[in-house]
Design a protein around this motif. Structure first.
Motif, PDB file in Angstrom:
ATOM      1  N   TYR A 237       0.994  -1.172   0.132  1.00 15.52           N
ATOM      2  CA  TYR A 237       0.007  -0.156  -0.192  1.00 15.52           C
ATOM      3  C   TYR A 237       0.898   1.151  -0.070  1.00 15.52           C
ATOM      4  O   TYR A 237       1.850   0.990   0.486  1.00 15.52           O
ATOM      5  CB  TYR A 237      -0.805  -0.077   1.314  1.00 15.52           C
ATOM      6  CG  TYR A 237      -1.999  -1.138   0.978  1.00 15.52           C
ATOM      7  CD1 TYR A 237      -3.097  -0.623   0.422  1.00 15.52           C
ATOM      8  CD2 TYR A 237      -1.895  -2.319   1.753  1.00 15.52           C
ATOM      9  CE1 TYR A 237      -4.191  -1.866   0.508  1.00 15.52           C
ATOM     10  CE2 TYR A 237      -2.744  -3.129   1.817  1.00 15.52           C
ATOM     11  CZ  TYR A 237      -4.014  -2.941   1.056  1.00 15.52           C
ATOM     12  OH  TYR A 237      -4.986  -4.198   0.983  1.00 15.52           O
ATOM     13  N   PRO A 261      -3.910   7.892  -6.338  1.00 12.70           N
ATOM     14  CA  PRO A 261      -3.739   6.962  -5.319  1.00 12.70           C
ATOM     15  C   PRO A 261      -4.005   7.744  -3.745  1.00 12.70           C
ATOM     16  O   PRO A 261      -3.863   8.844  -3.601  1.00 12.70           O
ATOM     17  CB  PRO A 261      -2.323   6.640  -5.241  1.00 12.70           C
ATOM     18  CG  PRO A 261      -1.365   7.743  -6.051  1.00 12.70           C
ATOM     19  CD  PRO A 261      -2.438   8.433  -6.880  1.00 12.70           C
ATOM     20  N   THR A 265      -4.273   2.688  -1.247  1.00 10.89           N
ATOM     21  CA  THR A 265      -4.121   2.046  -2.854  1.00 10.89           C
ATOM     22  C   THR A 265      -2.900   1.338  -2.687  1.00 10.89           C
ATOM     23  O   THR A 265      -1.833   1.653  -2.407  1.00 10.89           O
ATOM     24  CB  THR A 265      -3.941   3.507  -3.527  1.00 10.89           C
ATOM     25  OG1 THR A 265      -5.217   4.314  -3.546  1.00 10.89           O
ATOM     26  CG2 THR A 265      -4.031   2.740  -5.119  1.00 10.89           C
ATOM     27  N   TYR A 266      -2.894   0.092  -3.398  1.00 10.36           N
ATOM     28  CA  TYR A 266      -2.020  -0.804  -3.552  1.00 10.36           C
ATOM     29  C   TYR A 266      -1.461  -0.875  -4.735  1.00 10.36           C
ATOM     30  O   TYR A 266      -1.858  -0.306  -5.835  1.00 10.36           O
ATOM     31  CB  TYR A 266      -2.404  -2.401  -2.993  1.00 10.36           C
ATOM     32  CG  TYR A 266      -3.362  -2.995  -4.009  1.00 10.36           C
ATOM     33  CD1 TYR A 266      -3.047  -3.655  -5.265  1.00 10.36           C
ATOM     34  CD2 TYR A 266      -4.605  -2.589  -3.941  1.00 10.36           C
ATOM     35  CE1 TYR A 266      -3.898  -4.087  -5.994  1.00 10.36           C
ATOM     36  CE2 TYR A 266      -5.667  -3.226  -4.826  1.00 10.36           C
ATOM     37  CZ  TYR A 266      -5.213  -3.905  -5.847  1.00 10.36           C
ATOM     38  OH  TYR A 266      -6.214  -4.312  -6.604  1.00 10.36           O
TER      39      TYR A 266
END
Length: 306
Positions: A237, A261, A265-266
């Motif tokens: 992440y 992102p 958010t990965y």
């Protein structure tokens, strides 16, 4: 000549590194041209001063090549293509200068010179040169086994030709035969010798590609990276990156779609990522990205520092 040429090359290389990292050129394609121009400037400056232009160009290129230049990938690609073209031109020049009628007479001297160079002269030079650096003996043997071939001996041989030194054609013929023999006979054995000595590392897939462009007025740098198929950045992440203060992940492009992102958010294989970082922490930011892509979110625990 060597000392002055080295001083000129180092000075221009460092000056060029500072200029390229601070000046925002209008077109990205100008960075490769500017880099090559700096190297050529080193050659011409040293030559005009009566010093070694080859030494100046070599050291200027060495400094620039080991610097974090903007658009580094494009610079390396352009320089590599230019080097291939230059080598091809040198081989054509060598073929034009050599005469097939004289080559049979040069086979014997070439074998003698090659034997002495490979078995005596080169190992002795390698041992003396690497002695202060405590290089393992396996690496020294491998370096010693690499022979005289390629563009360098051709360039050195053309110098006495252009200066019209007596006997220069004889030397050219010997070098021509020597380069051909070592390329055909010795070169194919290098992978075998490297594996036998245990000095050849396995080829790893490039798991992180980083490009950069300067943002002059903001005193920042825009990093563009690609998450490769072997990257351990996959599944991490954004907040787990723990980038240096001021560095931010600004955009992720995934499957042709862009997204801004957030902390949760990965990253995923195949992502293209834009990171904005202040110039002062650029190296630390790149180091952290490389560490995570090799060691995952627990990079420091895994001994990865970038």
């Amino acid at each position: 000549q060597l000392v002055v040429g080295a001083a000129v090359g180092l000075a221009l290389g460092r000056l060029g590194r500072e200029l390229l990292s601070r000046v925002a050129l209008s077109v990205a394609g100008l960075y490769p041209l500017a880099t090559v121009a700096i190297v050529l400037l080193g050659y011409s400056t040293a030559t005009a001063a009566g010093a070694s232009g080859f030494m100046a160009a070599y050291l200027a290129g060495l400094v620039l090549g080991n610097s974090q230049l903007p658009h580094r990938g494009a610079v390396f690609g352009f320089a590599g293509s230019l080097a291939l073209m230059a080598e091809a031109g040198l081989y054509v020049l060598l073929g034009l200068l050599a005469s097939p009628d004289r080559l049979p007479e040069a086979v014997g001297p070439a074998l003698l010179v090659g034997g002495v160079a490979v078995l005596v002269a080169r190992p002795a030079a390698v041992v003396l040169s690497l002695l202060p650096f405590r290089v393992p003996w396996r690496h020294q043997v491998f370096v010693s086994w690499t022979g005289l071939r390629g563009a360098v001996p051709i360039v050195l041989t053309t110098i006495p030709i252009t200066e019209r030194v007596p006997g220069a054609e004889r030397v050219l013929d010997i070098v021509f035969v020597l380069v051909v023999l070592l390329t055909l006979v010795q070169a194919p054995t290098l992978p075998l010798v490297g594996r036998w000595l245990g000095v050849v590392e396995p080829v790893h897939t490039r798991d992180l590609e980083v490009e950069s462009a300067p943002l002059e007025q903001m005193n920042a740098v825009l990093l563009q990276l690609h998450v490769g198929p072997a990257s351990r950045l996959h599944g991490v992440y954004v907040e787990e990156l723990r980038l240096p203060p001021g560095a931010q992940v600004s955009l992720i492009v995934r499957d042709g779609k862009s997204l801004v992102p957030g902390p949760y958010t990965y990253f995923a294989h195949g992502d293209s990522v834009l990171v904005v970082t202040p110039t002062a922490v650029r190296e630390a930011t790149e180091g952290r990205l490389r560490a995570v892509t090799r060691g995952g979110k627990l990079a420091r625990w895994n001994g990865q520092d970038g």
